[in-house]
Design a protein around this motif. Structure first.
Motif, PDB file in Angstrom:
ATOM      1  N   ALA A 281     -32.701 -68.650 -31.806  1.00  0.00           N
ATOM      2  CA  ALA A 281     -32.866 -67.205 -31.965  1.00  0.00           C
ATOM      3  C   ALA A 281     -31.573 -66.560 -31.470  1.00  0.00           C
ATOM      4  N   ARG A 282     -31.444 -65.264 -31.658  1.00  0.00           N
ATOM      5  CA  ARG A 282     -30.218 -64.587 -31.248  1.00  0.00           C
ATOM      6  C   ARG A 282     -30.539 -63.232 -30.631  1.00  0.00           C
ATOM      7  N   LEU A 283     -29.763 -62.878 -29.637  1.00  0.00           N
ATOM      8  CA  LEU A 283     -29.788 -61.530 -29.071  1.00  0.00           C
ATOM      9  C   LEU A 283     -28.419 -60.925 -29.374  1.00  0.00           C
TER      10      LEU A 283
ATOM     11  N   GLU B  49     -27.396 -47.732 -32.293  1.00  0.00           N
ATOM     12  CA  GLU B  49     -28.561 -48.138 -33.083  1.00  0.00           C
ATOM     13  C   GLU B  49     -28.277 -48.281 -34.564  1.00  0.00           C
ATOM     14  N   TRP B  50     -27.079 -47.857 -35.041  1.00  0.00           N
ATOM     15  CA  TRP B  50     -26.735 -48.040 -36.455  1.00  0.00           C
ATOM     16  C   TRP B  50     -26.333 -49.477 -36.748  1.00  0.00           C
ATOM     17  N   CYS B  51     -26.086 -50.258 -35.704  1.00  0.00           N
ATOM     18  CA  CYS B  51     -25.803 -51.693 -35.845  1.00  0.00           C
ATOM     19  C   CYS B  51     -24.612 -51.966 -36.764  1.00  0.00           C
ATOM     20  N   GLU B  52     -23.574 -51.144 -36.667  1.00  0.00           N
ATOM     21  CA  GLU B  52     -22.380 -51.319 -37.489  1.00  0.00           C
ATOM     22  C   GLU B  52     -21.301 -52.126 -36.760  1.00  0.00           C
ATOM     23  N   GLN B  53     -21.208 -51.989 -35.459  1.00  0.00           N
ATOM     24  CA  GLN B  53     -20.142 -52.640 -34.690  1.00  0.00           C
ATOM     25  C   GLN B  53     -20.768 -53.587 -33.667  1.00  0.00           C
ATOM     26  N   GLU B  54     -20.646 -54.872 -33.933  1.00  0.00           N
ATOM     27  CA  GLU B  54     -21.230 -55.879 -33.058  1.00  0.00           C
ATOM     28  C   GLU B  54     -20.329 -56.108 -31.852  1.00  0.00           C
ATOM     29  N   VAL B  55     -20.937 -56.157 -30.672  1.00  0.00           N
ATOM     30  CA  VAL B  55     -20.199 -56.374 -29.431  1.00  0.00           C
ATOM     31  C   VAL B  55     -20.275 -57.835 -28.998  1.00  0.00           C
ATOM     32  N   LEU B  56     -21.464 -58.429 -29.096  1.00  0.00           N
ATOM     33  CA  LEU B  56     -21.668 -59.790 -28.612  1.00  0.00           C
ATOM     34  C   LEU B  56     -22.917 -60.359 -29.265  1.00  0.00           C
ATOM     35  N   SER B  57     -22.915 -61.665 -29.505  1.00  0.00           N
ATOM     36  CA  SER B  57     -24.076 -62.366 -30.032  1.00  0.00           C
ATOM     37  C   SER B  57     -24.386 -63.534 -29.108  1.00  0.00           C
ATOM     38  N   ILE B  58     -25.606 -63.576 -28.594  1.00  0.00           N
ATOM     39  CA  ILE B  58     -26.026 -64.604 -27.644  1.00  0.00           C
ATOM     40  C   ILE B  58     -27.040 -65.513 -28.323  1.00  0.00           C
ATOM     41  N   ALA B  59     -26.724 -66.787 -28.429  1.00  0.00           N
ATOM     42  CA  ALA B  59     -27.657 -67.756 -29.004  1.00  0.00           C
ATOM     43  C   ALA B  59     -28.709 -68.121 -27.963  1.00  0.00           C
ATOM     44  N   ILE B  60     -29.957 -68.139 -28.381  1.00  0.00           N
ATOM     45  CA  ILE B  60     -31.064 -68.510 -27.492  1.00  0.00           C
ATOM     46  C   ILE B  60     -31.681 -69.796 -28.039  1.00  0.00           C
ATOM     47  N   ARG B  61     -31.455 -70.880 -27.318  1.00  0.00           N
ATOM     48  CA  ARG B  61     -31.957 -72.197 -27.708  1.00  0.00           C
ATOM     49  C   ARG B  61     -32.932 -72.706 -26.661  1.00  0.00           C
ATOM     50  N   ASP B  62     -33.437 -73.926 -26.866  1.00  0.00           N
ATOM     51  CA  ASP B  62     -34.391 -74.472 -25.908  1.00  0.00           C
ATOM     52  C   ASP B  62     -33.746 -74.770 -24.562  1.00  0.00           C
ATOM     53  N   SER B  63     -32.417 -74.833 -24.527  1.00  0.00           N
ATOM     54  CA  SER B  63     -31.706 -75.076 -23.268  1.00  0.00           C
ATOM     55  C   SER B  63     -31.248 -73.790 -22.585  1.00  0.00           C
ATOM     56  N   SER B  64     -31.497 -72.645 -23.199  1.00  0.00           N
ATOM     57  CA  SER B  64     -31.055 -71.371 -22.624  1.00  0.00           C
ATOM     58  C   SER B  64     -31.881 -71.029 -21.386  1.00  0.00           C
ATOM     59  N   VAL B  65     -31.265 -70.265 -20.492  1.00  0.00           N
ATOM     60  CA  VAL B  65     -31.917 -69.857 -19.248  1.00  0.00           C
ATOM     61  C   VAL B  65     -32.228 -68.367 -19.319  1.00  0.00           C
ATOM     62  N   VAL B  66     -33.505 -68.035 -19.240  1.00  0.00           N
ATOM     63  CA  VAL B  66     -33.951 -66.645 -19.190  1.00  0.00           C
ATOM     64  C   VAL B  66     -34.599 -66.433 -17.833  1.00  0.00           C
ATOM     65  N   SER B  67     -34.093 -65.488 -17.068  1.00  0.00           N
ATOM     66  CA  SER B  67     -34.527 -65.350 -15.682  1.00  0.00           C
ATOM     67  C   SER B  67     -34.839 -63.902 -15.350  1.00  0.00           C
ATOM     68  N   THR B  68     -35.611 -63.731 -14.289  1.00  0.00           N
ATOM     69  CA  THR B  68     -35.891 -62.406 -13.734  1.00  0.00           C
ATOM     70  C   THR B  68     -36.308 -62.576 -12.297  1.00  0.00           C
ATOM     71  N   ARG B  69     -36.537 -61.465 -11.615  1.00  0.00           N
ATOM     72  CA  ARG B  69     -36.979 -61.492 -10.230  1.00  0.00           C
ATOM     73  C   ARG B  69     -38.197 -60.598 -10.079  1.00  0.00           C
ATOM     74  N   LYS B  70     -39.128 -61.031  -9.283  1.00  0.00           N
ATOM     75  CA  LYS B  70     -40.328 -60.262  -9.021  1.00  0.00           C
ATOM     76  C   LYS B  70     -40.194 -59.537  -7.692  1.00  0.00           C
ATOM     77  N   GLY B  71     -40.692 -58.333  -7.652  1.00  0.00           N
ATOM     78  CA  GLY B  71     -40.652 -57.562  -6.421  1.00  0.00           C
ATOM     79  C   GLY B  71     -41.428 -56.273  -6.586  1.00  0.00           C
ATOM     80  N   ALA B  72     -41.302 -55.392  -5.612  1.00  0.00           N
ATOM     81  CA  ALA B  72     -41.968 -54.095  -5.713  1.00  0.00           C
ATOM     82  C   ALA B  72     -41.372 -53.271  -6.840  1.00  0.00           C
ATOM     83  N   TYR B  73     -40.058 -53.462  -7.115  1.00  0.00           N
ATOM     84  CA  TYR B  73     -39.419 -52.769  -8.233  1.00  0.00           C
ATOM     85  C   TYR B  73     -38.233 -53.602  -8.689  1.00  0.00           C
ATOM     86  N   CYS B  74     -38.172 -53.879 -10.000  1.00  0.00           N
ATOM     87  CA  CYS B  74     -37.034 -54.578 -10.585  1.00  0.00           C
ATOM     88  C   CYS B  74     -37.139 -54.486 -12.103  1.00  0.00           C
ATOM     89  N   THR B  75     -36.076 -54.038 -12.757  1.00  0.00           N
ATOM     90  CA  THR B  75     -36.034 -53.980 -14.219  1.00  0.00           C
ATOM     91  C   THR B  75     -34.929 -54.890 -14.764  1.00  0.00           C
TER      92      THR B  75
END
Length: 322
Positions: free
Chosen positions: A266-268, A274-300
């Motif tokens: 997949a790709r991000l 939002e017109w999607c005319e000028q691409e800045v970066l493309s990130i490939a998301i594979r089964d080896s990709s790392v998606v992380s976050t942190r849990k707490g009272a507040y975190c986005t």
């Protein structure tokens, strides 16, 4: 516009015919096979907009210029990615804005070393901590002033006091950085109402960081529909604005588009807008990709491989992660 003013405007062009993009005309409708039916005998020089059953009316639509009048619009402004400073480089003094939002006494902790009684004051763009009384020995400076960052985590910490009659409630404030070490600050409240005071601190800090984060986003809604005419958006799952963490504690506002799984990945994709005319970066998301976050009272905040992102709200972060 009134018909008289339109006729005055058209007299400046001396020859070219103006037609609206709704199929209207300014001259004899017979020249252009006009479809206005019984409204076709409109006064010369009057722009009317076609409507069935003779309900034509003066048009306010954009006008198109026929061949015969040459011209060219000036080049529009180049769209750039808005960038915000989320930390201080030490070269300029930190200036806190507005009246204090909240102020109370806390214990400032240097883990494994010392504890300092201090006063912590929250402002709309940052906070300051100043020691009460003479400076105590230790590695901590006598005062601390720092700007808020949307890449923040507010969490409660559990602690076991050595003395049973000592009641502490610790909370931690972490600023995530793409480069370098994250900055963490530990504070505590004490006394019989330690838990309640900590709750108020966590609530106030979360509200201040949340308001700052919202102020960096434009008004928008998450989208699941592709952009018409943009074939590259046809596999869109969802899209919306995110803050991207950068070097030197900077945040860039980018429009991100998550694409469906195709060809073992997949790709991000990051765009300037939002017109999607000028691409800045493309990130490939594979089964080896790392998606992380942190849990707490507040975190986005969440991460994809080595990229750091901040969503507008915690609910939107969960949607992106899902």
């Amino acid at each position: 516009l009134p018909s008289a003013r339109l006729r005055m405007l058209f007299s400046w062009f001396a020859g070219p015919t103006l037609r609206s993009d709704h199929g209207c005309c300014a001259r004899s409708p017979k020249e252009f096979n006009c479809l206005r039916g019984r409204d076709a005998e409109a006064e010369l020089g009057t722009i009317v907009e076609y409507a069935p059953q003779g309900g034509s009316q003066a048009s306010v639509s954009e006008l198109l210029v026929d061949a015969g009048l040459c011209g060219r619009l000036p080049a529009g402004p180049e769209r750039t990615v808005p960038t915000f400073a989320t930390g201080q480089d030490g070269l300029k003094p930190v200036v806190l804005q507005g009246s204090p939002l909240y102020c109370d006494g806390v214990l400032r902790l240097c883990l494994g070393d010392s504890i300092h009684e201090a006063t912590m004051t929250l402002h709309v763009n940052g906070f300051t901590v100043s020691e009460r009384g003479p400076a105590a020995p230790g590695p901590l400076p006598s005062s601390l002033t720092r700007l808020w960052s949307p890449f923040s985590l507010v969490e409660k910490c559990q602690v076991r006091a050595k003395q049973q009659d000592t009641q502490w409630a610790i909370f931690k404030l972490t600023f995530f950085r793409k480069e370098g070490q994250d900055a963490s600050f530990y504070f505590a409240t004490s006394g019989p109402d330690a838990e309640g005071r900590r709750e108020r601190w966590v609530e106030q800090i979360s509200g201040a960081v949340g308001n700052l984060t919202l102020s960096l986003f434009p008004r928008f809604e998450l989208s699941v529909d592709p952009v018409p005419g943009r074939a590259g958006t046809s596999t869109r799952i969802m899209a919306g604005y995110l803050l991207q963490g950068g070097a030197a504690d900077r945040a860039s506002l980018v429009f991100c588009e998550l694409h469906a799984y195709v060809g073992r990945e997949a790709r991000l994709v990051l765009y300037r807008d939002e017109w999607c005319e000028q691409e800045v970066l493309s990130i490939a998301i594979r089964d080896s990709s790392v998606v992380s976050t942190r849990k707490g009272a507040y975190c986005t905040v969440f991460g994809v491989n080595d990229q750091l992102f901040c969503a507008r709200t915690e609910d939107e972060r969960e949607l992106w992660l899902r």
